[in-house]
Each structure stands twice: as structure tokens, then as C-alpha cells.
Write a protein that holds these residues in place. Structure first.
Motif, PDB file in Angstrom:
ATOM      1  N   SER A 283     -35.862  22.104 -32.093  1.00 51.19           N
ATOM      2  CA  SER A 283     -35.321  20.863 -31.526  1.00 51.19           C
ATOM      3  C   SER A 283     -36.473  19.883 -31.378  1.00 51.19           C
ATOM      4  O   SER A 283     -36.930  19.602 -30.272  1.00 51.19           O
ATOM      5  N   GLU A 284     -36.940  19.379 -32.520  1.00 47.53           N
ATOM      6  CA  GLU A 284     -38.167  18.557 -32.493  1.00 47.53           C
ATOM      7  C   GLU A 284     -38.047  17.373 -31.545  1.00 47.53           C
ATOM      8  O   GLU A 284     -38.981  17.035 -30.821  1.00 47.53           O
ATOM      9  N   SER A 285     -36.888  16.729 -31.580  1.00 51.63           N
ATOM     10  CA  SER A 285     -36.738  15.545 -30.754  1.00 51.63           C
ATOM     11  C   SER A 285     -36.801  15.920 -29.274  1.00 51.63           C
ATOM     12  O   SER A 285     -37.439  15.226 -28.479  1.00 51.63           O
ATOM     13  N   ALA A 286     -36.139  17.010 -28.913  1.00 56.02           N
ATOM     14  CA  ALA A 286     -36.111  17.408 -27.503  1.00 56.02           C
ATOM     15  C   ALA A 286     -37.481  17.864 -27.022  1.00 56.02           C
ATOM     16  O   ALA A 286     -37.914  17.499 -25.936  1.00 56.02           O
ATOM     17  N   PHE A 287     -38.188  18.668 -27.824  1.00 52.75           N
ATOM     18  CA  PHE A 287     -39.444  19.163 -27.252  1.00 52.75           C
ATOM     19  C   PHE A 287     -40.575  18.138 -27.334  1.00 52.75           C
ATOM     20  O   PHE A 287     -41.461  18.147 -26.480  1.00 52.75           O
TER      21      PHE A 287
ATOM     22  N   GLY B  82     -39.864  14.894 -26.929  1.00 51.62           N
ATOM     23  CA  GLY B  82     -39.466  14.061 -25.791  1.00 51.62           C
ATOM     24  C   GLY B  82     -39.810  14.729 -24.471  1.00 51.62           C
ATOM     25  O   GLY B  82     -40.253  14.071 -23.517  1.00 51.62           O
ATOM     26  N   ALA B  83     -39.642  16.045 -24.421  1.00 48.82           N
ATOM     27  CA  ALA B  83     -40.001  16.773 -23.192  1.00 48.82           C
ATOM     28  C   ALA B  83     -41.507  16.700 -22.965  1.00 48.82           C
ATOM     29  O   ALA B  83     -41.971  16.637 -21.820  1.00 48.82           O
TER      30      ALA B  83
ATOM     31  N   GLY C 116     -42.047  13.350 -21.395  1.00 49.86           N
ATOM     32  CA  GLY C 116     -41.625  13.390 -19.993  1.00 49.86           C
ATOM     33  C   GLY C 116     -42.599  14.173 -19.133  1.00 49.86           C
ATOM     34  O   GLY C 116     -42.939  13.768 -18.016  1.00 49.86           O
TER      35      GLY C 116
ATOM     36  N   ASP D 211     -37.935   9.301 -33.322  1.00 46.06           N
ATOM     37  CA  ASP D 211     -37.394   8.459 -32.247  1.00 46.06           C
ATOM     38  C   ASP D 211     -38.263   8.577 -31.001  1.00 46.06           C
ATOM     39  O   ASP D 211     -38.672   7.578 -30.416  1.00 46.06           O
ATOM     40  N   GLN D 212     -38.561   9.795 -30.604  1.00 50.98           N
ATOM     41  CA  GLN D 212     -39.344   9.992 -29.389  1.00 50.98           C
ATOM     42  C   GLN D 212     -40.766   9.472 -29.546  1.00 50.98           C
ATOM     43  O   GLN D 212     -41.329   8.880 -28.621  1.00 50.98           O
TER      44      GLN D 212
ATOM     45  N   ASN E 263     -40.177   5.315 -30.266  1.00 47.13           N
ATOM     46  CA  ASN E 263     -39.457   4.524 -29.256  1.00 47.13           C
ATOM     47  C   ASN E 263     -39.868   4.848 -27.824  1.00 47.13           C
ATOM     48  O   ASN E 263     -39.639   4.032 -26.932  1.00 47.13           O
ATOM     49  N   ASN E 264     -40.440   6.018 -27.611  1.00 51.15           N
ATOM     50  CA  ASN E 264     -40.884   6.340 -26.254  1.00 51.15           C
ATOM     51  C   ASN E 264     -42.405   6.467 -26.137  1.00 51.15           C
ATOM     52  O   ASN E 264     -43.029   5.684 -25.437  1.00 51.15           O
TER      53      ASN E 264
ATOM     54  N   LEU F 286     -43.625   3.136 -24.216  1.00 52.67           N
ATOM     55  CA  LEU F 286     -43.347   3.105 -22.773  1.00 52.67           C
ATOM     56  C   LEU F 286     -44.386   2.309 -21.983  1.00 52.67           C
ATOM     57  O   LEU F 286     -44.032   1.569 -21.062  1.00 52.67           O
TER      58      LEU F 286
ATOM     59  N   GLY G  55     -49.996   1.624 -30.185  1.00 54.10           N
ATOM     60  CA  GLY G  55     -49.780   2.479 -29.010  1.00 54.10           C
ATOM     61  C   GLY G  55     -50.146   3.927 -29.268  1.00 54.10           C
ATOM     62  O   GLY G  55     -50.254   4.698 -28.326  1.00 54.10           O
TER      63      GLY G  55
END
Lengths: 324, 342
Positions: free
Chosen positions: A59-63, A65-66, A69, A92-93, A96-97, A101, A142
Motif C-alpha cells: 500500500s505505497e500510498s498509505a505507508f 502517507g503514514a 503523518g 500523490d502523497q 501533494n503532501n 504541506l 520542497g
């Protein structure tokens, strides 16, 4: 001095960071029980336990993004993405993040995250595991983009990357993991802002990074037998680019060849060539030349793959083409 | 309660609107409503530009959930987040200044309506990539878990997010690692202009969370007391080490998706039907009946809020624009340094 592989150097760097700072942890696919797709994290699960060496789902996007976070929450994550093509699932992460940020929040939320991933061709793993997309990431404000090409940089870049308050992506060329080099017994700090001149010369500047540094040095070696003294620059940091080191060298040698395993169109090599022409155009005795990957999805068959990526002979030919 | 049994209509009784508490909830919802109505006016006068997504009708979700959070908790929000930000305690002045692009805004005018941020209240922003905030929330909660802090991260998103891979990845990861996340799905039935029934094979969204073994419940998102009660139960379970919780808040936006949206896809009767369930008059009636809101009480609240809104507008209008010389500030951090104190 001790001979050590690039893989071991990277593992030492991760291990040292884990020992040094409780906030550091590692997560990614197969980093724990498997020991890392390229065995970089082998043994770390046993030493540091599953809270700090975290196997993730695919889950590349989730980990990723995690990781962002967790960085916001005060940790210093090292996120491993198995290979650069998979990083697209987390784009995306990253874009975009992670990259955005701090700016979007008016300076309130910085993201002290390190993402490592393998990049590059040479192992016959075809068109979904072999590309060199670091130039894309180097386009994004960034982010800091690092490409350790030597054992010393593999060992020394991680800690300063973790100390950077902003996101750092480290691209490790997959063909380097088994390469051995000498490492000083006392680990020294490396600078993650500056390019390095890996070989001095006065006739032409060959600019390379990551996996193409060895190609550039091989070409310089061969050219030396023909009486051509090539200076070889290792970019090391692809964003921000160390333009002063590049242009100072080209101003001395008056010729430049940029070697980049990325595709030519819209590549990092294009950016380097543009900066040279912007800053030292009148010092040039010949147009800036580029040696890049052929613009094809990476083929599987060995002879095709070899043809698709920059080789020593291509760099030598490019230098000769400049009349050096 | 088994996880399977947790799916379905909330067992939490919609509590009685006890005195001051009920009035407080009403005040918070009214602040959001009047603020956003003012935004519409400012938009029509071109003082606010860009995308402006209003949550009019959805106020009970923001207010009810925030009531269950403590100052140490974190909030990750979406591009429709004025209500979340106000209920979380960001100053109305700073939000309005942000909407007017002023440097006094909560994001220095860098973010606008969709990207409100505030470190002081741990408000990690309006995220305008649908579902993009979920992995972030999982990570903020992971940091709390790894540092042994008993905190909750509340993550808001809409029904549209459920179609994204990041939703499913985040459901799985949060439950797998048993992280303290309160997922708040504000189901207003439309992903921008396309109804849920045209985009989801399973429109009962709580089932999706439950399939990842996350305790999930459906809550009437038009009833602030029901939302508050459900959020309190959920945060209590999370603080007790129970891992993530999922609330599907069934709600409705009374206005179009954004100021650009002609709203051709919704039946007028449907909109009117939902307006009859407006959470604000419903609570006013309840508080009046219970005597908590005495004669003239509502008028006094309205007057106080009007003063606050006027003050926020005056503050924003008196605000200044970030100097052009600062355009490139904060692309990267200015000093290496200060350890973040989360």
C-alpha cells in the motif's frame, strides 16, 4: 579503511540512525521478516523489533502517507519503497503532501521524512522495475533528492538526510548494492548540498550521478589512455543542484557531457545542460553533449537493455564528438 | 459489542440537550452557518475567490465530533473544512483572513478556503485530494502510538473518498496496526455532482470499514447530539486502546458543491426534504422545549455571532498581503532546528 559493499554501508547507516535516535523507525514492503528486497535491512527486525522495523502491506500510498503523518507527529521515519516504479503509486502523497504541506500551511508544518528507493536498470527486470525517474522528483519544489553513488555516500548521506527538516528522497541505483568500496573506519560526515569532483581533468567535464558515475569514471579512464583528461563530477544532490560546482568546472574545461540514465526528453540532463548554457555559454568550445537512456520502456533481453542505457563507449564517443 | 454488531444504526441514544451544553452546541453550529453565509456574500463581491466549498447543512458533524476531542488530539480535514476549523477552535478572524488571501490568515494566504492549517490546535489541514488525508491521519496516529501518547486523530472525509484506493489502504493499515484514528465519513450522498448510487456497488459505507474489522456505525449526521454521543463513545474506545473507529455521518449539503456548481444533478424536492431536517432549527426547538434556551436566547446568540462575524470580516479586510519578496519562503524550512513539538 575497510572494504564494504554499498548495501552494507546503507545498512550501517540505517542501523546507526536507529541506535542514535529513538524517533527513527523503518517501514516498507518486506523490510522486516524478508530482510529487505535488496537485503539492505537484513537483521534489523531481530535487533530493533517490529515496532521500529515495520513490514507494511503493498500500500505505497498509505505507508508513504503514514510516513508523512508520523513525521508531522514528531517521528523521523525512514520509508523504503521497493523500486522507483512503485513510487508512482505514492506520488500523490509525495507531491501533494510531503512536498507541499510546509508551503501550503504558511510555514507551520514541515515534514522531516526520508524515503529510500532503488532505481535504475541493469538486472533484466524489464519495463516496470528498471527506470530512472529521479529526474521527475527533482522537478518538485520542497523535496531534496539525493543519489549516493559511492560507498562513502551510501554510509554518510542518511544521517544528514534525517536531520533535514524537510522531505528527502534517496535514490539507490540497484546495480550499486553489490559494489565494494573502501570506507574510512571513522565514519565521516558527508555534505548533502554539494556535488563532488571524483576525478580531476582539464579537457572536458563529464557530469554524472548515481549509477552513471561508474560509467563516467570508466570513460575517463579510457580517455586518459588517449591523452584526454576528463574531469568527472558526481552530482550527488539532484535537487537542489549544485550549479556553482558544475559551471566552475565547465568554465575550466570548456566542454561538457552529461550522463543520465533517465530518458533524454525533459530529463535531469536537460536541466544540467540548460544551466551550463545559461551560465557559461561563452566559455564553451563545443555544444553540451548528453548521453541518456534510449527513449523506450526498458526491455528485458540483455543485449537490448545494454543498448538502451548509457555505456562507457557511448560516453567516450560523446567526448570525442566534442573534439576534446 | 462484536464488530459485526457495531455496524448499523448507532446504539448511542441521542442525548437530551442539557442546558448550557446544548446551547454551546447550538452556538457552535450557528457560528459556522453564519460564517459561511457571510462567505457567500463576500464571494459574490469577489473578495473571496478560487474554490469555496460550503458545508451549510453539515454543521452537526463538525460540531459533534469536535466536542469529543481534547486539545491534544489531532484533526485531519478536507477541502470543505470551514466548519471543522471553527469548531476545532481556529479563530474566525484567521480563517476569514485566509479566505481573503491575507498574510494574517491561518495559512498566510497560501492555502485559501481549501487549505486551512493551525499548529496550535493540531489542525493538519484541509486536504483537497479526496482521501489524501487518510494516510496522513494514520501516520499522525502512528506517531502517537510509537511515542506512547494517548491521543486521537480525527480524520474527516466525504463519501467520495470511499472510492479511492487510499481509503482502503488506510482502513487496512490503521486496523492492522491498531492505531488511534477516528474516521469520520461525512456522507452527503454526492461525490461532487455524482450520486453515491452511480459510483458505489455497495452504498452502505460502514460495511466497507467493518470489512476491515474496524468498529463502524451509522449516525444521523443531522443530529448534533447523536453525533456527539457517537463520537464520545468512539473516542473513549480508542483511548482505551481499542484501535480505530469509523463513523458514517449521514448528512447533506444544502448548497451546491462549490460556487461554480450549477447543482443540476439534485432534485429540488430532495434538497427541500433534507432542509426540513436542518440540524440548527431542530436543536433550537429541543432547547426551547426543555427551557435551556429562554426567551430571547436565540436572538442573543445570533447577535453575539453577528458581532464575531463582522469582526472577522473587518479583521480580514484590514489585513495585509504577503510581500512578494516572500513568495519563495517556506518551500523548504528556513532553519534547521527546532525539534517539532507535536
Amino acid at each position: 579503511m575497510t572494504a564494504i559493499t554499498y548495501r552494507e554501508a546503507m545498512r550501517q547507516a540505517i542501523r546507526e540512525a536507529l541506535v542514535r535516535d529513538d524517533r527513527v523507525f523503518v517501514m516498507g514492503e518486506d523490510v522486516g521478516h524478508y530482510g529487505g528486497c535488496y537485503a539492505v535491512t537484513l537483521g534489523l527486525l531481530e535487533e530493533f523489533g517490529p515496532e521500529r522495523i515495520r513490514d507494511t502491506p503493498l500500500s505505497e500510498s498509505a505507508f508513504v502517507g503514514a510516513g508523512i503523518g508520523a513525521a508531522l507527529g514528531g517521528m523521523r521515519p525512514i520509508v523504503e519503497i521497493m523500486t522507483v516504479n512503485f513510487s508512482l503509486l505514492a506520488l500523490d502523497q509525495i507531491m501533494n503532501n510531503a512536498a507541499t504541506l510546509l508551503y501550503m500551511s504558511g510555514g507551520q508544518f514541515n515534514v522531516p521524512l526520508v524515503i529510500r528507493m532503488a532505481t535504475g536498470a541493469g538486472r533484466q527486470v524489464a519495463a516496470q522495475h528498471s527506470h530512472s525517474l529521479e529526474g521527475w522528483f527533482a522537478h518538485i519544489p520542497g523535496l531534496r533528492i539525493l543519489a549516493p553513488a559511492t560507498v562513502e555516500d551510501a554510509r554518510g548521506m542518511l544521517w544528514p538526510a534525517l536531520c533535514d527538516p524537510d522531505p528527502v528522497l534517496i535514490f539507490e541505483h540497484a546495480m550499486l548494492y553489490n559494489v565494494e568500496g573502501d570506507l574510512a573506519d571513522e565514519a565521516t560526515l558527508v555534505d548533502i548540498d554539494k556535488a563532488a569532483i571524483r576525478r580531476g581533468g582539464k579537457d572536458v567535464t563529464i557530469i554524472a550521478y548515481g549509477g552513471t558515475l561508474r560509467t563516467a569514471l570508466g570513460a575517463a579512464e579510457q580517455l586518459a589512455t588517449e591523452g584526454v583528461e576528463a574531469e568527472v563530477i558526481d552530482l550527488r544532490c539532484l535537487r537542489p543542484l549544485d550549479t556553482p560546482t558544475i559551471v566552475a568546472s565547465v568554465a575550466r574545461t570548456h566542454r561538457a557531457v552529461v550522463v543520465d540514465e533517465g530518458w533524454r526528453s525533459g530529463s535531469l540532463s536537460a536541466e544540467v545542460a540548460a544551466r551550463i548554457t545559461e551560465e557559461v555559454f561563452y566559455d564553451l568550445d563545443a555544444p553540451v553533449a548528453r548521453v541518456c537512456s534510449v527513449e523506450v520502456p526498458m526491455p528485458y533481453a540483455k543485449h537490448l537493455e545494454d543498448e538502451a542505457i548509457p555505456q562507457v563507449a557511448d560516453v567516450v564517443a560523446a567526448v570525442r564528438g566534442l573534439g576534446a | 459489542m462484536t464488530k459485526a454488531a457495531a455496524v448499523g444504526q448507532s446504539g448511542a441514544e441521542s442525548g437530551a440537550a442539557g442546558g448550557d451544553r446544548g446551547v454551546h452546541l447550538l452556538r457552535e453550529m450557528l457560528r459556522i452557518r453564519r460564517f459561511e453565509e457571510c462567505c457567500v456574500e463576500l464571494y459574490s463581491r469577489a473578495e473571496i475567490r478560487g474554490f469555496l466549498h460550503l458545508g451549510i447543512g453539515e454543521e452537526a458533524c463538525a460540531v459533534g465530533v469536535m466536542e469529543a476531542l481534547s486539545p491534544d488530539d489531532a484533526v485531519v480535514s478536507t477541502y470543505r473544512e470551514h466548519g471543522h476549523a471553527l469548531a476545532r477552535g481556529l479563530s474566525m478572524r484567521a480563517i476569514m483572513a485566509e479566505l481573503e488571501g491575507k498574510v494574517e490568515g491561518c495559512s498566510r494566504g497560501r492555502g485559501g478556503s481549501m487549505h486551512l492549517f493551525d499548529a496550535a490546535t493540531r489542525f493538519y489541514g484541509g486536504n483537497a485530494i479526496v482521501a489524501g488525508g487518510l494516510p496522513l491521519a494514520v501516520g499522525v496516529a502512528l506517531a502517537d502510538h510509537l511515542q506512547g501518547r494517548s491521543r486521537v486523530t480525527a480524520c474527516f472525509f466525504g463519501d467520495g473518498a470511499v472510492a479511492e484506493g487510499e481509503f482502503h489502504e488506510s482502513m487496512n493499515l490503521s486496523e492492522l496496526w491498531h492505531l488511534p484514528v477516528l474516521f469520520c465519513c461525512e456522507n452527503n450522498l454526492y461525490a461532487m455532482g455524482t450520486a453515491l448510487k452511480y459510483t458505489e456497488s455497495e452504498t452502505d459505507l460502514s460495511l466497507k470499514a467493518a470489512s476491515y474489522r474496524i468498529p463502524a456505525r451509522v449516525v444521523d449526521g443531522m443530529d448534533v447530539l447523536a453525533v456527539e454521543a457517537a463520537a464520545r463513545e468512539a473516542t473513549q474506545a480508542i483511548r482505551g486502546g481499542g484501535g480505530p473507529q469509523f463513523l458514517e455521518l449521514r448528512t447533506y449539503r444544502f448548497r451546491a458543491h462549490s460556487m461554480y456548481d450549477p447543482d443540476r444533478y439534485r432534485d429540488k424536492a430532495e434538497i427541500e426534504g433534507w432542509k426540513e431536517r436542518d440540524p440548527i432549527p431542530a436543536l433550537v426547538a429541543q432547547l426551547t422545549a426543555s427551557g435551556a434556551l429562554g426567551e430571547g436566547g436565540l436572538d442573543r446568540l445570533e447577535a453575539e455571532i453577528a458581532v464575531e462575524v463582522d469582526d472577522a470580516v473587518a479583521f480580514a479586510e484590514a489585513g495585509t498581503y504577503e510581500p512578494l519578496d516572500d513568495l519563495e519562503r517556506f518551500v523548504t524550512s528556513e532553519a534547521v532546528p527546532q525539534e517539532q513539538t507535536p
